[in-house]
Design an enzyme around this catalytic site. Structure first.
Site, PDB file in Angstrom:
ATOM      1  N   ASN A  22      -2.520   2.773   3.474  1.00 53.96           N
ATOM      2  CA  ASN A  22      -1.905   4.114   3.664  1.00 53.96           C
ATOM      3  C   ASN A  22      -2.742   5.143   3.038  1.00 53.96           C
ATOM      4  O   ASN A  22      -3.075   6.276   3.425  1.00 53.96           O
ATOM      5  CB  ASN A  22      -0.424   4.147   3.134  1.00 53.96           C
ATOM      6  CG  ASN A  22       0.231   3.364   4.169  1.00 53.96           C
ATOM      7  OD1 ASN A  22       0.122   3.349   5.526  1.00 53.96           O
ATOM      8  ND2 ASN A  22       1.370   2.791   3.721  1.00 53.96           N
ATOM      9  N   ASP A  62       0.815  -1.181  -0.190  1.00 52.12           N
ATOM     10  CA  ASP A  62      -0.032   0.120   0.021  1.00 52.12           C
ATOM     11  C   ASP A  62       0.829   1.280   0.156  1.00 52.12           C
ATOM     12  O   ASP A  62       0.751   2.123   1.030  1.00 52.12           O
ATOM     13  CB  ASP A  62      -0.899  -0.032   1.204  1.00 52.12           C
ATOM     14  CG  ASP A  62      -0.396   0.037   2.566  1.00 52.12           C
ATOM     15  OD1 ASP A  62       1.102  -0.230   2.637  1.00 52.12           O
ATOM     16  OD2 ASP A  62      -0.937   0.434   3.406  1.00 52.12           O
ATOM     17  N   ASP A 112       6.793   1.233   1.831  1.00 52.85           N
ATOM     18  CA  ASP A 112       6.466   0.034   0.812  1.00 52.85           C
ATOM     19  C   ASP A 112       7.225   0.507  -0.353  1.00 52.85           C
ATOM     20  O   ASP A 112       7.744  -0.573  -1.245  1.00 52.85           O
ATOM     21  CB  ASP A 112       5.042   0.207   0.437  1.00 52.85           C
ATOM     22  CG  ASP A 112       4.033  -0.119   1.719  1.00 52.85           C
ATOM     23  OD1 ASP A 112       3.518  -0.967   1.909  1.00 52.85           O
ATOM     24  OD2 ASP A 112       3.977   1.140   2.436  1.00 52.85           O
ATOM     25  N   PHE A 146      -1.063  -0.357  12.603  1.00 51.34           N
ATOM     26  CA  PHE A 146      -1.770   0.000  11.379  1.00 51.34           C
ATOM     27  C   PHE A 146      -2.167  -1.061  10.667  1.00 51.34           C
ATOM     28  O   PHE A 146      -3.375  -1.380  10.297  1.00 51.34           O
ATOM     29  CB  PHE A 146      -0.934   1.118  10.662  1.00 51.34           C
ATOM     30  CG  PHE A 146      -1.699   1.673   9.422  1.00 51.34           C
ATOM     31  CD1 PHE A 146      -2.746   2.544   9.754  1.00 51.34           C
ATOM     32  CD2 PHE A 146      -1.607   1.365   8.118  1.00 51.34           C
ATOM     33  CE1 PHE A 146      -3.577   3.136   8.448  1.00 51.34           C
ATOM     34  CE2 PHE A 146      -2.340   1.785   7.214  1.00 51.34           C
ATOM     35  CZ  PHE A 146      -3.146   2.470   7.440  1.00 51.34           C
ATOM     36  N   ASN A 147      -1.336  -2.084   9.920  1.00 49.05           N
ATOM     37  CA  ASN A 147      -1.712  -2.879   8.794  1.00 49.05           C
ATOM     38  C   ASN A 147      -2.592  -3.887   9.537  1.00 49.05           C
ATOM     39  O   ASN A 147      -3.712  -4.148   8.841  1.00 49.05           O
ATOM     40  CB  ASN A 147      -0.424  -3.741   8.456  1.00 49.05           C
ATOM     41  CG  ASN A 147       0.397  -2.973   7.524  1.00 49.05           C
ATOM     42  OD1 ASN A 147       0.161  -1.839   7.039  1.00 49.05           O
ATOM     43  ND2 ASN A 147       1.712  -3.180   7.459  1.00 49.05           N
ATOM     44  N   HIS A 160       9.638   0.489   8.258  1.00 49.30           N
ATOM     45  CA  HIS A 160       9.315  -0.719   8.563  1.00 49.30           C
ATOM     46  C   HIS A 160       9.135  -1.911   7.204  1.00 49.30           C
ATOM     47  O   HIS A 160       9.991  -2.649   7.686  1.00 49.30           O
ATOM     48  CB  HIS A 160       7.743  -0.624   8.756  1.00 49.30           C
ATOM     49  CG  HIS A 160       7.135   0.328   9.636  1.00 49.30           C
ATOM     50  ND1 HIS A 160       7.286   0.330  11.048  1.00 49.30           N
ATOM     51  CD2 HIS A 160       6.838   1.602   9.472  1.00 49.30           C
ATOM     52  CE1 HIS A 160       7.151   1.309  11.746  1.00 49.30           C
ATOM     53  NE2 HIS A 160       6.798   2.272  10.809  1.00 49.30           N
ATOM     54  N   ASP A 161       8.616  -1.708   6.395  1.00 53.99           N
ATOM     55  CA  ASP A 161       8.403  -2.624   5.233  1.00 53.99           C
ATOM     56  C   ASP A 161       9.570  -3.380   4.701  1.00 53.99           C
ATOM     57  O   ASP A 161       9.408  -4.694   4.394  1.00 53.99           O
ATOM     58  CB  ASP A 161       7.257  -2.223   4.109  1.00 53.99           C
ATOM     59  CG  ASP A 161       6.080  -1.795   4.725  1.00 53.99           C
ATOM     60  OD1 ASP A 161       5.626  -2.130   5.606  1.00 53.99           O
ATOM     61  OD2 ASP A 161       5.374  -0.823   4.209  1.00 53.99           O
TER      62      ASP A 161
HETATM   63  C1  BDR Z   1       2.886  -0.197   8.522  1.00 58.02           C
HETATM   64  O1  BDR Z   1       1.538   0.877   8.335  1.00 58.02           O
HETATM   65  C2  BDR Z   1       2.005   1.831   7.228  1.00 58.02           C
HETATM   66  O2  BDR Z   1       2.047   3.041   7.504  1.00 58.02           O
HETATM   67  C3  BDR Z   1       3.434   1.326   6.855  1.00 58.02           C
HETATM   68  O3  BDR Z   1       3.465   1.374   5.430  1.00 58.02           O
HETATM   69  C4  BDR Z   1       3.738   0.079   7.304  1.00 58.02           C
HETATM   70  O4  BDR Z   1       3.326  -0.963   6.502  1.00 58.02           O
HETATM   71  C5  BDR Z   1       3.740   0.358   9.827  1.00 58.02           C
HETATM   72  O5  BDR Z   1       2.521   0.147  10.815  1.00 58.02           O
HETATM   73 CA    CA Z   2       3.037  -0.651   4.147  1.00 60.76          CA
END
Ligand code: BDR
Ligand code: CA
Length: 317
Positions: free
Chosen positions: A39, A10, A15, A167-168, A241-242
């Site tokens: 996102n 996303d 990403d 979040f995810n 993160h990703d």
């Molecule tokens: C995740 O949430 C998204 O905002 C980032 O792309 C990442 O995948 C982190 O919590």
């Molecule tokens: Ca992401």
């Protein structure tokens, strides 16, 4: 042999870097990119995936749009982190990127890719798990063609979107529950690991020193991301993160893993979307995932800087 991969994402600043890493590194064979609402809306995340591929000269990798909302309830976006476009910072302009959108939907592209590839394929979701859960429900007969699922989501501790939830997973807890209950091999990189991978000023200078149009764009992305992480979370530098997912596929020694039972909270009054990770083995529930723990941060950034360097070489495009 390179690891055959489908990225389900996303984009999203982090990403975007994961797409670059997967496309650049010879240890990975990027077969397809699918997008999901997360996102930003799926229209925006799809456009962003195409924009990233266009600026990085990533051609011939099909990009298909997936679900525009979670399995239940309304969609959530992370505009406060990724901006109105989902990829704020660089001026991409209003024009259409010269990388097309595949006419198939994400589910069909995943199916076709699994059927066409001679060996089982690794799925790498870095957004809400809606596309992956939908696919697993629609095509149980194709699970033997999935090698494993290596995802970014959840946390062994607290969340970032609610005190409990990352979040995810919060975007689509039911989808996450389907994935974690699927019986497929799962490797999870949650906030406890990804928060170690901060894009410090030193990292940003290394990328800037590459001096290519792509490196400048990456610096613009990281600068925007640094601003929102400072404003929203008070972080000195933002966590990328990703890309821990693809970094792990390239070099499994970069991030230590422990096996644990991971359950997704679906009903908590304050904790919906939390990943409950039984690190102490006190629940008696069988382990269903490998969970990322300690990150070799220097080794991780070496991979990212090298990916931006390789893709930015003028002779590539
Ligand atoms: C995740 O949430 C998204 O905002 C980032 O792309 C990442 O995948 C982190 O919590
Ligand atoms: Ca992401």
């Amino acid at each position: 042999m390179p690891v055959p991969v489908i990225l389900d994402c996303d984009p999203g600043h982090d990403d975007a870097f994961n797409i670059l890493l997967a496309a650049a590194h010879p240890a990975v064979d990027l077969l397809a990119v699918t997008t999901v609402a997360g996102n930003q809306t799926v229209e925006k995340t799809t456009l962003n995936a195409r924009r990233v591929c266009a600026v990085a000269g990533i051609r011939g990798v099909p990009i298909a749009a997936g679900r525009d909302r979670p399995l239940h309830g309304p969609p959530l976006v992370a505009e406060n982190i990724h901006g109105g476009s989902g990829l704020d910072g660089p001026g991409f302009g209003d024009g259409e990127p010269d990388v097309p959108q595949d006419p198939r939907d994400a589910r069909t592209l995943i199916r076709d890719t699994l059927l066409a590839h001679p060996a089982p394929v690794t799925l790498v979701p870095t957004g809400p798990l809606t596309n992956i859960a939908t696919f697993l429900l629609a095509h149980p007969e194709l699970t033997p063609r999935i090698e494993r699922i290596v995802l970014m989501g959840g946390s062994t501790g607290r969340g970032n979107t609610t005190p409990a939830a990352e979040f995810n997973v919060l975007c689509d807890p039911e989808a996450a529950d389907i994935v974690f209950s699927s019986g497929l091999p799962i490797t999870m990189f949650g906030l406890n690991a990804t928060h170690q991978a901060r894009a410090t000023a030193d990292v940003v200078s290394r990328i800037a020193a590459l001096g290519t149009p792509l490196s400048r764009l990456c610096v613009e992305l990281l600068t925007y991301f640094a601003g929102t992480y400072r404003e929203v979370f008070g972080f000195d530098s933002p966590p990328l993160h990703d890309p821990l997912t693809v970094a792990h596929l390239i070099d499994p020694s970069l991030i230590s893993l422990v096996r644990a039972a991971v359950s997704v909270e679906l009903t908590g009054t304050y904790t919906r979307g939390a990943t409950v990770v039984d690190l102490l083995g006190v629940t008696g529930r069988p382990a269903n995932a490998e969970v990322g723990m300690e990150v070799d941060v220097a080794g991780f950034w070496d991979l990212i800087v090298e990916a931006v360097r390789v893709l930015g070489e003028p002779t590539r495009d």
